[in-house]
Design a protein around this motif. Structure first.
Motif, PDB file in Angstrom:
ATOM      1  N   LEU A  99       0.817  -1.204   0.000  1.00 45.20           N
ATOM      2  CA  LEU A  99       0.000   0.000   0.000  1.00 45.20           C
ATOM      3  C   LEU A  99       0.857   1.262   0.000  1.00 45.20           C
ATOM      4  CD1 LEU A  99      -2.951  -0.990   2.367  1.00 45.20           C
ATOM      5  CD2 LEU A  99      -2.820  -1.085  -0.130  1.00 45.20           C
ATOM      6  N   ASP A 100       2.167   1.112  -0.204  1.00 51.38           N
ATOM      7  CA  ASP A 100       3.019   2.283  -0.376  1.00 51.38           C
ATOM      8  C   ASP A 100       2.564   3.060  -1.610  1.00 51.38           C
ATOM      9  OD1 ASP A 100       4.469   1.384   1.756  1.00 51.38           O
ATOM     10  OD2 ASP A 100       6.142   0.574   0.566  1.00 51.38           O
ATOM     11  N   HIS A 101       2.473   4.355  -1.471  1.00 50.41           N
ATOM     12  CA  HIS A 101       2.030   5.233  -2.569  1.00 50.41           C
ATOM     13  C   HIS A 101       0.608   4.916  -3.027  1.00 50.41           C
ATOM     14  CE1 HIS A 101       6.150   6.642  -2.833  1.00 50.41           C
ATOM     15  NE2 HIS A 101       6.580   5.413  -3.067  1.00 50.41           N
ATOM     16  N   PHE A 102      -0.187   4.339  -2.136  1.00 50.40           N
ATOM     17  CA  PHE A 102      -1.529   3.928  -2.536  1.00 50.40           C
ATOM     18  C   PHE A 102      -2.359   5.111  -3.042  1.00 50.40           C
ATOM     19  CE2 PHE A 102      -6.000   2.834  -1.497  1.00 50.40           C
ATOM     20  CZ  PHE A 102      -6.122   1.718  -2.307  1.00 50.40           C
ATOM     21  N   GLY A 103      -2.150   6.292  -2.433  1.00 43.60           N
ATOM     22  CA  GLY A 103      -2.935   7.463  -2.827  1.00 43.60           C
ATOM     23  C   GLY A 103      -2.698   7.912  -4.253  1.00 43.60           C
ATOM     24  N   SER A 104      -1.601   7.473  -4.864  1.00 44.55           N
ATOM     25  CA  SER A 104      -1.302   7.891  -6.227  1.00 44.55           C
ATOM     26  C   SER A 104      -1.850   6.931  -7.282  1.00 44.55           C
ATOM     27  CB  SER A 104       0.210   8.049  -6.415  1.00 44.55           C
ATOM     28  OG  SER A 104       0.869   6.802  -6.212  1.00 44.55           O
ATOM     29  N   LEU A 105      -2.437   5.815  -6.868  1.00 47.02           N
ATOM     30  CA  LEU A 105      -2.863   4.804  -7.840  1.00 47.02           C
ATOM     31  C   LEU A 105      -3.919   5.349  -8.798  1.00 47.02           C
ATOM     32  CD1 LEU A 105      -2.914   1.979  -9.010  1.00 47.02           C
ATOM     33  CD2 LEU A 105      -4.419   1.271  -7.135  1.00 47.02           C
ATOM     34  N   SER A 106      -4.968   5.965  -8.257  1.00 49.56           N
ATOM     35  CA  SER A 106      -6.021   6.465  -9.145  1.00 49.56           C
ATOM     36  C   SER A 106      -5.532   7.635  -9.991  1.00 49.56           C
ATOM     37  CB  SER A 106      -7.251   6.876  -8.341  1.00 49.56           C
ATOM     38  OG  SER A 106      -7.015   8.040  -7.588  1.00 49.56           O
ATOM     39  N   LEU A 107      -4.509   8.353  -9.516  1.00 49.33           N
ATOM     40  CA  LEU A 107      -3.936   9.429 -10.312  1.00 49.33           C
ATOM     41  C   LEU A 107      -3.223   8.873 -11.536  1.00 49.33           C
ATOM     42  CD1 LEU A 107      -4.465  10.717  -7.480  1.00 49.33           C
ATOM     43  CD2 LEU A 107      -2.502  12.196  -7.923  1.00 49.33           C
ATOM     44  N   MET A 108      -2.580   7.711 -11.349  1.00 45.50           N
ATOM     45  CA  MET A 108      -1.912   7.075 -12.491  1.00 45.50           C
ATOM     46  C   MET A 108      -2.930   6.588 -13.517  1.00 45.50           C
ATOM     47  SD  MET A 108       1.323   7.444 -12.046  1.00 45.50           S
ATOM     48  CE  MET A 108       0.864   9.045 -11.327  1.00 45.50           C
ATOM     49  N   ALA A 109      -4.111   6.200 -13.055  1.00 42.15           N
ATOM     50  CA  ALA A 109      -5.170   5.826 -14.001  1.00 42.15           C
ATOM     51  C   ALA A 109      -5.576   7.031 -14.845  1.00 42.15           C
ATOM     52  CB  ALA A 109      -6.371   5.271 -13.242  1.00 42.15           C
ATOM     53  N   GLY A 110      -5.706   8.189 -14.194  1.00 44.86           N
ATOM     54  CA  GLY A 110      -6.009   9.399 -14.955  1.00 44.86           C
ATOM     55  C   GLY A 110      -4.910   9.736 -15.936  1.00 44.86           C
ATOM     56  N   LEU A 111      -3.661   9.567 -15.510  1.00 47.43           N
ATOM     57  CA  LEU A 111      -2.532   9.850 -16.396  1.00 47.43           C
ATOM     58  C   LEU A 111      -2.539   8.922 -17.609  1.00 47.43           C
ATOM     59  CD1 LEU A 111      -0.051  11.628 -16.702  1.00 47.43           C
ATOM     60  CD2 LEU A 111       1.222  10.010 -15.291  1.00 47.43           C
ATOM     61  N   ALA A 112      -2.989   7.685 -17.427  1.00 43.65           N
ATOM     62  CA  ALA A 112      -3.092   6.768 -18.563  1.00 43.65           C
ATOM     63  C   ALA A 112      -4.058   7.303 -19.618  1.00 43.65           C
ATOM     64  CB  ALA A 112      -3.549   5.391 -18.081  1.00 43.65           C
ATOM     65  N   LEU A 113      -5.147   7.915 -19.170  1.00 42.02           N
ATOM     66  CA  LEU A 113      -6.085   8.503 -20.140  1.00 42.02           C
ATOM     67  C   LEU A 113      -5.442   9.647 -20.904  1.00 42.02           C
ATOM     68  CD1 LEU A 113      -9.100   7.710 -20.699  1.00 42.02           C
ATOM     69  CD2 LEU A 113      -8.105   6.693 -18.661  1.00 42.02           C
ATOM     70  N   ILE A 114      -4.616  10.433 -20.226  1.00 42.27           N
ATOM     71  CA  ILE A 114      -3.886  11.495 -20.920  1.00 42.27           C
ATOM     72  C   ILE A 114      -2.964  10.895 -21.971  1.00 42.27           C
ATOM     73  CG2 ILE A 114      -2.226  13.374 -20.644  1.00 42.27           C
ATOM     74  CD1 ILE A 114      -4.921  14.076 -19.506  1.00 42.27           C
ATOM     75  N   ASP A 115      -2.272   9.816 -21.622  1.00 44.43           N
ATOM     76  CA  ASP A 115      -1.386   9.149 -22.585  1.00 44.43           C
ATOM     77  C   ASP A 115      -2.154   8.743 -23.839  1.00 44.43           C
ATOM     78  OD1 ASP A 115       0.663   9.338 -20.708  1.00 44.43           O
ATOM     79  OD2 ASP A 115       0.442   7.275 -20.009  1.00 44.43           O
ATOM     80  N   ALA A 116      -3.360   8.213 -23.638  1.00 41.61           N
ATOM     81  CA  ALA A 116      -4.143   7.716 -24.772  1.00 41.61           C
ATOM     82  C   ALA A 116      -4.791   8.834 -25.578  1.00 41.61           C
ATOM     83  CB  ALA A 116      -5.208   6.745 -24.272  1.00 41.61           C
ATOM     84  N   LEU A 117      -5.172   9.915 -24.917  1.00 42.91           N
ATOM     85  CA  LEU A 117      -5.941  10.964 -25.588  1.00 42.91           C
ATOM     86  C   LEU A 117      -5.088  12.094 -26.142  1.00 42.91           C
ATOM     87  CD1 LEU A 117      -9.023  11.237 -23.194  1.00 42.91           C
ATOM     88  CD2 LEU A 117      -8.914  10.120 -25.431  1.00 42.91           C
ATOM     89  N   SER A 118      -3.888  12.279 -25.619  1.00 41.99           N
ATOM     90  CA  SER A 118      -3.048  13.383 -26.093  1.00 41.99           C
ATOM     91  C   SER A 118      -2.764  13.331 -27.591  1.00 41.99           C
ATOM     92  CB  SER A 118      -1.739  13.425 -25.307  1.00 41.99           C
ATOM     93  OG  SER A 118      -1.962  13.851 -23.988  1.00 41.99           O
ATOM     94  N   PRO A 119      -2.536  12.145 -28.169  1.00 44.35           N
ATOM     95  CA  PRO A 119      -2.328  12.131 -29.622  1.00 44.35           C
ATOM     96  C   PRO A 119      -3.539  12.616 -30.412  1.00 44.35           C
ATOM     97  CG  PRO A 119      -1.497  10.110 -28.629  1.00 44.35           C
ATOM     98  CD  PRO A 119      -2.274  10.822 -27.559  1.00 44.35           C
TER      99      PRO A 119
END
Length: 263
Positions: A87-107
């Motif tokens: 559970l280290d860095h657990f608070g950042s998990l959902s933020l990484m999910a949002g960042l994945a959407l940026i990766d997919a949508l930025s192009p």
């Protein structure tokens, strides 16, 4: 309007499962909630990086339990199961999910796409995608986290759930929904897989988080709203807010609204 054709299930299987990106993938015509389905599947022993996609769901929910329903084949709607080893860095998990959407949508959308803390995906300030994370068994050695996503693909202005929303069609982006689904789920697997190994890219997140530097109102459960300016996001995923009196707050939860500059 973009054609609302069913997803190509064979192509999803070939490029997401046969390549070992995902351990299991289910595509349903209709369900209540992909999050609820995967929470149950997790309890029944489903492996990490199991995904479920729904062409239509009638009991989808967002933050604060808000219900939402959209027409069949008009969104990319899915959930992903992650079994964190720590559970280290657990608070950042959902933020990484949002960042994945940026990766997919930025192009597709360039610099118009950004994140509102923690993980609402905005295009020119309008919401195009929401992400809801739900967890269970956190007190055990085998926590289970499900991250659900609803990305607006072909919704018309009349079909939007709220006025300050948008869709790819409304942004004049014509993209095949199967290809979009593969792109989003691939980006999700890459970001969440990196997070699971301790490789948390918070600098990438800060670079696309539009809440930083904005005057905001934060609705917090059980207490008064907080007015201030978003200053930063910590490595643990907490939002740093400086209120009108100059006091610094670190928030792990709350509903953020970007507001006009404070006087």
């Amino acid at each position: 309007m973009t054609n609302r054709e069913p997803l190509n299930r064979d192509e999803l299987q070939r490029r997401l499962v046969d390549t070992n990106l995902y351990q299991q993938l289910t595509v349903l015509d209709h369900t209540g909630s992909t999050n609820a389905d995967l929470l149950q599947a997790a309890a029944d022993g489903a492996p990490t990086f199991t995904a479920e996609i729904a062409e239509f769901q009638d009991a989808g929910r967002g933050r604060r339990g808000r219900a939402w329903v959209t027409p069949a084949h008009s969104q990319v709607t899915f959930s992903v199961l992650v079994r964190p080893r720590t559970l280290d860095h657990f608070g950042s998990l959902s933020l990484m999910a949002g960042l994945a959407l940026i990766d997919a949508l930025s192009p597709l959308l360039g610099s118009r796409v950004a994140l509102k803390w923690p993980n609402d995906v905005l295009v020119s300030g309008n919401k195009i995608c929401g992400i809801l994370g739900e967890a269970q068994a956190l007190a055990t050695n085998h926590p289970e986290v499900v991250l659900g996503c609803g990305l607006n693909h072909s919704l018309t202005r009349e079909e939007l759930p709220v006025d300050n929303a948008t869709s790819l069609a409304l942004e004049d982006i014509d993209v095949d929904r199967t290809e979009l689904t593969i792109s989003v789920l691939t980006a999700m697997r890459n970001r969440l897989g990196a997070w699971a190994t301790g490789d948390v890219h918070m600098d990438d997140y800060r670079a696309v988080c539009s809440t930083i530097g904005k005057d905001i109102r934060v609705m917090r459960p059980g207490t008064d709203d907080l007015l201030g300016r978003g200053e930063d996001v910590t490595d643990e995923g907490f939002l740093v807010v400086r209120d009108r009196s100059g006091e610094r707050h670190e928030l792990s939860a709350g509903e953020v609204h970007h507001v006009r500059p404070l006087e």
